[in-house]
Design an enzyme around this catalytic site. Structure first.
Site, PDB file in Angstrom:
ATOM      1  N   GLU A 143     -29.339  53.625  31.510  1.00 41.88           N
ATOM      2  CA  GLU A 143     -28.840  54.650  32.008  1.00 41.88           C
ATOM      3  C   GLU A 143     -27.804  55.537  30.982  1.00 41.88           C
ATOM      4  O   GLU A 143     -27.040  56.177  31.517  1.00 41.88           O
ATOM      5  CB  GLU A 143     -28.101  54.153  33.157  1.00 41.88           C
ATOM      6  CG  GLU A 143     -28.888  53.364  34.276  1.00 41.88           C
ATOM      7  CD  GLU A 143     -29.405  54.421  35.301  1.00 41.88           C
ATOM      8  OE1 GLU A 143     -28.964  55.436  35.681  1.00 41.88           O
ATOM      9  OE2 GLU A 143     -30.727  54.225  35.481  1.00 41.88           O
ATOM     10  N   HIS A 147     -22.646  53.002  37.892  1.00 41.02           N
ATOM     11  CA  HIS A 147     -22.519  53.006  36.315  1.00 41.02           C
ATOM     12  C   HIS A 147     -21.044  52.578  35.910  1.00 41.02           C
ATOM     13  O   HIS A 147     -20.226  52.546  36.880  1.00 41.02           O
ATOM     14  CB  HIS A 147     -22.589  54.213  35.967  1.00 41.02           C
ATOM     15  CG  HIS A 147     -23.940  54.754  35.971  1.00 41.02           C
ATOM     16  ND1 HIS A 147     -24.257  56.215  36.308  1.00 41.02           N
ATOM     17  CD2 HIS A 147     -25.148  54.206  35.738  1.00 41.02           C
ATOM     18  CE1 HIS A 147     -25.470  56.415  36.265  1.00 41.02           C
ATOM     19  NE2 HIS A 147     -26.183  55.203  36.060  1.00 41.02           N
ATOM     20  N   CYS A 185     -19.283  62.467  34.376  1.00 41.74           N
ATOM     21  CA  CYS A 185     -20.971  62.303  34.383  1.00 41.74           C
ATOM     22  C   CYS A 185     -21.271  63.576  33.790  1.00 41.74           C
ATOM     23  O   CYS A 185     -22.535  63.502  33.157  1.00 41.74           O
ATOM     24  CB  CYS A 185     -21.080  62.475  35.827  1.00 41.74           C
ATOM     25  SG  CYS A 185     -21.084  60.665  36.700  1.00 41.74           S
TER      26      CYS A 185
END
Length: 441
Positions: free
Chosen positions: A174, A248, A365
């Site tokens: 990721e 995450h 993000c």
């Protein structure tokens, strides 16, 4: 050599909509099928970029991907002209059209994992593109991400852009959302902390939501990026917080320089990890937020830890926060108490990023951090660096092409496909990118 951290922010795409595609991301699923405003979303992101650039932080932009992703829809059996492909998908499999239209590439913290030249055995800046294979709508991003990174970091003598890991669960990757780097100065060799959610054939895994990052992927990325093995630490994210919506690591911890800002429940065997970091990083400092002060639930709802830690040359630190932190009485009280204490954080900056937040992504993000020394910074495509002129140009571009209202039903509109391609074709000219999108080939 002196170096700076440059934040490359993702520009929100023209098909930004609320589809609830990301199981495990509670903000994403909570806002499913609400009406989005792509124009506002893009402008909110641009305002953050410009404000940070004006504050003296190095800031750049990464463009959106082409959406709908017609080649992927063709791969799934839809045929005809591009407009017919979109129409057929909308009529018979609207969920696939929604996934193929996701604007998720705007969250470029998931684009790749970066190794600065000071940490790499060959002295280059390395990027390994993330495969994002846990979610279909994100697993299609890697080819365009790689093309964009190559168009921005063109100098092969200074930069190495690597393709994604194999698209299998064992190597679920990721990107930088599960990666931290510590160093006294950005240009000095640092220590890289890779955080994983599960290990293949391991035992401690979440039960409710998927662990998207594997240990095997993190180990492979460290090898590909040529990180000095003596400067790598692997740590497991607490599986119980994944089940509470921490999909995450950057939803529960953030770092910069020698500072780690994390929840007390962020990691498995957290005491031992902090001791190891303190042993390897001169001047290491951890700010642990107690569960009794800010719960994991409140951290997820406000994205407290998905803020950006930005370090100035004098060592002071700015914490860039989403508006939701200011609007939560308990979180805002904690942050002001933190500001009054003796620690590196001496500035809070709040931004309205509600369009991104409602889809599951906060300030951290939206950016990919890249440490560059002076020579490397000179080699970056200069057209992507944020300044007054680019800010005005991109706002005009958004005003011209972006809609101020979008629903899932609108994705079937063939005009949206045409608008998007015209917009991206123009953007590649504005940012001097060349032909990076499939429709341009």
């Amino acid at each position: 050599m002196k170096a700076r951290e440059v934040n490359f922010d993702g520009l929100v795409g023209l098909t930004h909509h609320y589809a609830g595609l990301s199981f495990g991301n509670e903000a994403s699923t909570k806002h499913r099928l609400q009406v989005s405003n792509p124009q506002l979303a893009a402008k909110q992101g641009l305002l953050k970029m410009k404000a940070l650039a004006d504050a003296g932080f190095a800031q750049a932009v990464i463009p959106p991907h082409e959406r709908p992703n017609v080649p992927v829809l063709r791969q799934l059996g839809f045929t005809g002209s591009d407009e017919q492909v979109v129409e057929k998908a909308a009529r018979t499999a609207p969920e696939l059209l929604s996934a193929a239209s996701s604007a998720s590439p705007m969250w470029v913290a998931n684009a790749a994992t970066v190794c600065p030249s000071a940490d790499a055995l060959d002295g280059k800046v390395h990027f390994t593109v993330a495969n994002l294979n846990n979610k279909f709508h994100r697993s299609t991003e890697a080819p365009t991400t790689e093309a964009l990174l190559r168009a921005i970091f063109r100098d092969a003598d200074r930069f190495a852009v690597h393709g994604a890991l194999p698209q299998v669960a064992r190597f679920g990757d990721e990107g930088a959302a599960n990666h931290n780097r510590f160093s006294r100065e950005h240009g000095e060799p640092g220590v890289q902390l890779f955080v994983y959610g599960r290990e293949e054939n391991g035992h401690a895994s979440p039960e409710r939501y998927p662990a998207r990052q594997t240990l095997e992927a993190s180990q492979a990325v460290a090898r590909i990026n040529q990180v000095d093995p003596a400067r790598v630490i692997f740590a497991q994210q607490n599986p119980t917080v994944i089940d509470e919506g921490v999909f995450h690591n950057d939803v529960i911890a953030v770092s910069n320089g020698t500072l780690l800002f994390a929840h007390e429940r962020a990691f498995v065997q957290q005491r031992g990890l902090l001791a190891k970091l303190a042993e390897q990083i001169p001047g290491f400092q951890a700010i642990e937020v107690p569960q009794a002060v800010v719960s994991v639930k409140d951290a997820v709802s406000t994205y407290l830890f998905n803020s950006q830690l930005l370090r100035r040359d004098d060592g002071s630190t700015t914490l860039v926060l989403p508006l939701e932190c200011q609007q939560h009485p308990g979180v805002w009280r904690y942050l002001n108490e933190l500001l009054a204490q003796q620690n590196p954080v001496n500035d809070l900056r709040v931004f309205d990023l509600r369009e991104s937040m409602a889809n599951g992504g906060g300030p951290a993000c939206l950016r990919l951090r890249v440490v560059l020394n002076d020579d490397e910074a000179q080699a970056v495509n200069p057209a992507v660096m944020m300044n007054d002129a680019l800010f005005a140009t991109l706002n005009d571009w958004v005003d011209r092409y972006y809609r101020d209202r979008l629903t899932q039903a609108d994705l079937a509109d063939p005009q949206l496909l045409r608008e998007g391609r015209e917009a991206l074709d123009r953007l590649t000219q504005l940012l001097d990118l060349g032909s990076v999108y499939p429709f341009q080939h």
